[in-house]
Design an enzyme around this catalytic site. Sequence first.
Site, PDB file in Angstrom:
ATOM      1  N   GLU A 290      -3.759  -2.970 -23.544  1.00 51.51           N
ATOM      2  CA  GLU A 290      -2.832  -3.610 -22.549  1.00 51.51           C
ATOM      3  C   GLU A 290      -2.351  -2.612 -21.536  1.00 51.51           C
ATOM      4  O   GLU A 290      -1.184  -2.643 -21.222  1.00 51.51           O
ATOM      5  CB  GLU A 290      -1.605  -4.076 -23.378  1.00 51.51           C
ATOM      6  CG  GLU A 290      -0.765  -2.838 -23.911  1.00 51.51           C
ATOM      7  CD  GLU A 290      -1.163  -2.360 -25.554  1.00 51.51           C
ATOM      8  OE1 GLU A 290      -2.411  -2.937 -25.872  1.00 51.51           O
ATOM      9  OE2 GLU A 290      -0.314  -2.042 -26.199  1.00 51.51           O
ATOM     10  N   HIS A 314      -2.747 -11.974 -25.709  1.00 49.50           N
ATOM     11  CA  HIS A 314      -2.273 -10.925 -26.561  1.00 49.50           C
ATOM     12  C   HIS A 314      -1.999  -9.744 -25.656  1.00 49.50           C
ATOM     13  O   HIS A 314      -0.895  -9.272 -25.807  1.00 49.50           O
ATOM     14  CB  HIS A 314      -3.460 -10.712 -27.750  1.00 49.50           C
ATOM     15  CG  HIS A 314      -2.884  -9.544 -28.528  1.00 49.50           C
ATOM     16  ND1 HIS A 314      -2.137  -9.512 -29.992  1.00 49.50           N
ATOM     17  CD2 HIS A 314      -2.811  -7.956 -28.223  1.00 49.50           C
ATOM     18  CE1 HIS A 314      -1.896  -8.141 -30.215  1.00 49.50           C
ATOM     19  NE2 HIS A 314      -2.409  -7.336 -29.293  1.00 49.50           N
ATOM     20  N   GLU A 315      -3.040  -9.029 -25.050  1.00 45.37           N
ATOM     21  CA  GLU A 315      -2.785  -8.119 -24.041  1.00 45.37           C
ATOM     22  C   GLU A 315      -1.613  -8.413 -23.004  1.00 45.37           C
ATOM     23  O   GLU A 315      -0.676  -7.617 -22.532  1.00 45.37           O
ATOM     24  CB  GLU A 315      -4.082  -7.740 -23.264  1.00 45.37           C
ATOM     25  CG  GLU A 315      -4.959  -7.363 -24.416  1.00 45.37           C
ATOM     26  CD  GLU A 315      -4.912  -6.490 -25.464  1.00 45.37           C
ATOM     27  OE1 GLU A 315      -3.891  -5.839 -25.677  1.00 45.37           O
ATOM     28  OE2 GLU A 315      -5.426  -6.794 -26.547  1.00 45.37           O
ATOM     29  N   HIS A 318       1.731  -7.998 -24.459  1.00 47.07           N
ATOM     30  CA  HIS A 318       2.128  -6.717 -24.437  1.00 47.07           C
ATOM     31  C   HIS A 318       3.030  -6.292 -23.274  1.00 47.07           C
ATOM     32  O   HIS A 318       3.506  -5.314 -23.202  1.00 47.07           O
ATOM     33  CB  HIS A 318       0.851  -5.703 -24.576  1.00 47.07           C
ATOM     34  CG  HIS A 318       0.554  -5.573 -26.038  1.00 47.07           C
ATOM     35  ND1 HIS A 318       1.495  -5.071 -26.825  1.00 47.07           N
ATOM     36  CD2 HIS A 318      -0.509  -5.635 -26.654  1.00 47.07           C
ATOM     37  CE1 HIS A 318       0.961  -4.995 -28.268  1.00 47.07           C
ATOM     38  NE2 HIS A 318      -0.550  -5.412 -27.872  1.00 47.07           N
ATOM     39  N   GLU A 337       3.304  -4.626 -31.958  1.00 49.63           N
ATOM     40  CA  GLU A 337       2.208  -5.673 -32.266  1.00 49.63           C
ATOM     41  C   GLU A 337       2.548  -6.979 -32.968  1.00 49.63           C
ATOM     42  O   GLU A 337       2.133  -7.936 -32.671  1.00 49.63           O
ATOM     43  CB  GLU A 337       0.883  -4.896 -33.154  1.00 49.63           C
ATOM     44  CG  GLU A 337       0.471  -3.716 -32.302  1.00 49.63           C
ATOM     45  CD  GLU A 337      -0.289  -4.090 -31.060  1.00 49.63           C
ATOM     46  OE1 GLU A 337      -0.560  -5.492 -31.011  1.00 49.63           O
ATOM     47  OE2 GLU A 337      -0.671  -3.078 -30.260  1.00 49.63           O
ATOM     48  N   ASP A 394      -3.611   5.784 -36.097  1.00 47.01           N
ATOM     49  CA  ASP A 394      -4.921   4.728 -36.194  1.00 47.01           C
ATOM     50  C   ASP A 394      -4.756   4.336 -37.640  1.00 47.01           C
ATOM     51  O   ASP A 394      -5.076   3.092 -37.876  1.00 47.01           O
ATOM     52  CB  ASP A 394      -6.086   5.684 -36.099  1.00 47.01           C
ATOM     53  CG  ASP A 394      -6.728   5.063 -34.714  1.00 47.01           C
ATOM     54  OD1 ASP A 394      -5.983   4.902 -33.605  1.00 47.01           O
ATOM     55  OD2 ASP A 394      -7.991   5.137 -34.600  1.00 47.01           O
ATOM     56  N   TYR A 402       0.638  -6.121 -37.205  1.00 45.64           N
ATOM     57  CA  TYR A 402       0.283  -7.260 -36.425  1.00 45.64           C
ATOM     58  C   TYR A 402       0.625  -8.550 -37.273  1.00 45.64           C
ATOM     59  O   TYR A 402       1.095  -9.305 -36.508  1.00 45.64           O
ATOM     60  CB  TYR A 402      -1.544  -7.286 -36.322  1.00 45.64           C
ATOM     61  CG  TYR A 402      -1.955  -6.283 -35.418  1.00 45.64           C
ATOM     62  CD1 TYR A 402      -2.107  -4.794 -35.711  1.00 45.64           C
ATOM     63  CD2 TYR A 402      -2.220  -6.545 -33.927  1.00 45.64           C
ATOM     64  CE1 TYR A 402      -2.775  -4.191 -34.649  1.00 45.64           C
ATOM     65  CE2 TYR A 402      -2.840  -5.715 -33.103  1.00 45.64           C
ATOM     66  CZ  TYR A 402      -2.908  -4.624 -33.359  1.00 45.64           C
ATOM     67  OH  TYR A 402      -3.648  -3.616 -32.708  1.00 45.64           O
TER      68      TYR A 402
HETATM   69  N1  BES Z   1      -2.982  -1.925 -28.260  1.00 41.31           N
HETATM   70  C1  BES Z   1      -4.051  -2.538 -29.045  1.00 41.31           C
HETATM   71  C2  BES Z   1      -5.144  -1.592 -29.376  1.00 41.31           C
HETATM   72  C3  BES Z   1      -4.633  -0.312 -29.874  1.00 41.31           C
HETATM   73  C4  BES Z   1      -3.687  -0.109 -31.054  1.00 41.31           C
HETATM   74  C5  BES Z   1      -5.409   0.880 -29.682  1.00 41.31           C
HETATM   75  C6  BES Z   1      -3.424   0.922 -31.402  1.00 41.31           C
HETATM   76  C7  BES Z   1      -5.023   2.016 -30.138  1.00 41.31           C
HETATM   77  C8  BES Z   1      -4.248   2.008 -31.146  1.00 41.31           C
HETATM   78  C9  BES Z   1      -4.117  -3.761 -28.350  1.00 41.31           C
HETATM   79  O1  BES Z   1      -3.193  -4.437 -27.870  1.00 41.31           O
HETATM   80  C10 BES Z   1      -4.775  -4.672 -29.642  1.00 41.31           C
HETATM   81  O2  BES Z   1      -4.121  -5.423 -30.383  1.00 41.31           O
HETATM   82  N2  BES Z   1      -6.113  -5.217 -29.457  1.00 41.31           N
HETATM   83  C11 BES Z   1      -6.588  -5.928 -30.459  1.00 41.31           C
HETATM   84  C12 BES Z   1      -6.679  -7.413 -29.909  1.00 41.31           C
HETATM   85  C13 BES Z   1      -6.144  -8.168 -30.782  1.00 41.31           C
HETATM   86  C14 BES Z   1      -6.143  -9.870 -30.097  1.00 41.31           C
HETATM   87  C15 BES Z   1      -5.539  -8.552 -31.921  1.00 41.31           C
HETATM   88  C16 BES Z   1      -8.098  -5.697 -30.615  1.00 41.31           C
HETATM   89  O3  BES Z   1      -8.646  -4.591 -30.020  1.00 41.31           O
HETATM   90  O4  BES Z   1      -8.668  -6.084 -31.620  1.00 41.31           O
HETATM   91 ZN    ZN Z   2      -1.875  -5.298 -29.605  1.00 42.49          ZN
END
Ligand code: BES
Ligand code: ZN
Length: 620
Positions: A290, A314-315, A318, A337, A394, A402
């Site tokens: 995002e 989703h993005e 954010h 999330e 991570d 989520y």
């Molecule tokens: N911000 C996250 C990606 C992220 C989280 C990167 C933690 C590094 C550390 C992004 O918004 C996200 O949640 N992406 C998901 C997509 C989603 C529709 C659940 C993904 O990448 O799968």
């Molecule tokens: Zn996210």
Amino acid sequence: MLKFNSLVFIFITLISSCTMSTTNNTQMITPVSDVHSFAKPEEAVITHIHLNLEVNFEKHILEGFARINFKNITGTSHLTLDTRDLDISKITQGEEEQETTFSFGENNPLLGKALTIDVEKNTSVVTVYYKTSPTAAALMWLTAEQTAGKQFPFMFSQSQAILARTWVPCQDGPGVKFTYSADITCPHSLMALMSAENDTLLHKDGTYHFNMPQPVSSYLMALAVGDVRFHSLGINTGVYAEPVMMERSIYEFDDMQKMVNAASALYGEYAWGRYDVIVLPPSFPFGGMENPRLTFATPTIIAGDRSLVALVAHELAHSWSGNLVTNATWNDFWLNEGFTMYFENRIMEKLYGRDYADMLDELGFNELQETVKELGETSIDTHLFLSLKDRDPDDGMNEIAYIKGQFFLKTVESVVGREKMDVFVKKYFTEHAFQSMTTEKFIAYFNENLIQGDTAISNKIQLEKWIYGPGIPANTFRVKSTLLEKASTQAKDFLAGTLAKDLDTKGWSTHEWLHFLRNLPEGLTKAQIAELDKKFHFTPSGNCEILCDWFQHTIASNYLPAEAQLEIFLLNVGRRKFIVPLYKSLVKTAEGKAFAQKVYTYARPGYHSVAQQTIDELVN
Ligand code: BES
Ligand code: ZN
């Protein structure tokens, strides 16, 4: 029948500390300890960073300087920043750039090194001259071969969670917000883009200027450079993509402006001016990121039938939950999330109706159940509020933050009613815009503004159990998707002997197919797999979500006709959500492990460092 799409074609061709709030430009600092940052923002806090960087594709480095404005709060003689693998040649202080001294703390492989800069008490600016390492964890450098167009190299950054410090010396905790600007030089004919104001045009001389006038956390700084062009999709929406990806991208993201309008109608004005998406090469390790004003997205959501655009919702969500009201530390990640998943689903419901949204919700809930099973029902890792000290943030990136987060909010909605819920969430975003939020502060706000002393409501919700307790609470709101129920019935029928050709799959979306595949047990016979494949053409599908679930079956049953496609997939797609479960399944058998190791040798250089890190542990 599954729609064939041209992504497969592309894949085949590819082969060869403290929380800060800003009100009227005055910053209020509330100390919060951030276990993932060495910075001491409670003493001196960054207010603005100006980057002047040259993008060097030969050496795989960024080189130049970061001019950092800061506010000295306590009259300290040091400014402490986070760095990791940065090569710093000189640091000056003041507008007149007097060279100053600096020192590094001990190196920590995860957190990097504290950089302590000696500053005079009346100084409010330092300039750090530096270059990044060719192996900087945030940066991915792609050869022309690894792009869709095959003509030009590509680079992109991924700063979340604690990787910004590998390309910018900064206070790298989400609780610190600052504005930023940048002068970026890149090879002629490439376009540079940042999570900032972009002017949409290619600059033939390769120089770009960016400005991000609203304060953002360091993990939201982003840069991408490649052969991309812009196409407008609505008044303040558009898409950047490589020319050969443009047509499909425009088709897929047709509803983007509607999403922005729906989101703003729900929770208040969009705060960031434009909302654009850049379609990156398939090695991007996430589905989406995002980055403010410019979401970074994987091409694996371009399914050809607009069925995976929930990721854009989703993005976009954010832009409120995360970018406007930001988790103060990574322990509070669920605030980013969980709210975003809830919000995403509300956008999807508004655009595509309740049945569609319920389908997405139930699929998510099933994934949450799986994750809780894996982590253990009493594991503290299933608490919403996490404890990530000495761990990589991570580790918290799973269905707990989520989907448990989302279902907490759905449960609240079911108790207080949608009307009251919407007023609350909108007020929460509005009153905390450009601030960061701790879980504790959220609880206080929740009690004050939603519970308001009503013990009956409070008992129904059980807030503390959700946040500081394990598993899936007993009062969880249950979704039941009628569309998915039909898909699971077809799976049952198939297992009971109905032939694939006699199954009723008419009009199924990606999500029904996923549910169907997830309702077939591991270890189907080869004949069953072959029959399904013949009828539904899973193996040649261009839909990466479906492929990923399909390959789980072909791996478990050692169905060899799918192996070549699996190899192509692993060699080209770097999205962690897909490749991790596939490698995990492969390594379960000796044969599978040998295959995984062989493919990984070739695939690894094409994966981003965050994906490499996870897969290294799996296959070795
Ligand atoms: N911000 C996250 C990606 C992220 C989280 C990167 C933690 C590094 C550390 C992004 O918004 C996200 O949640 N992406 C998901 C997509 C989603 C529709 C659940 C993904 O990448 O799968
Ligand atoms: Zn996210």
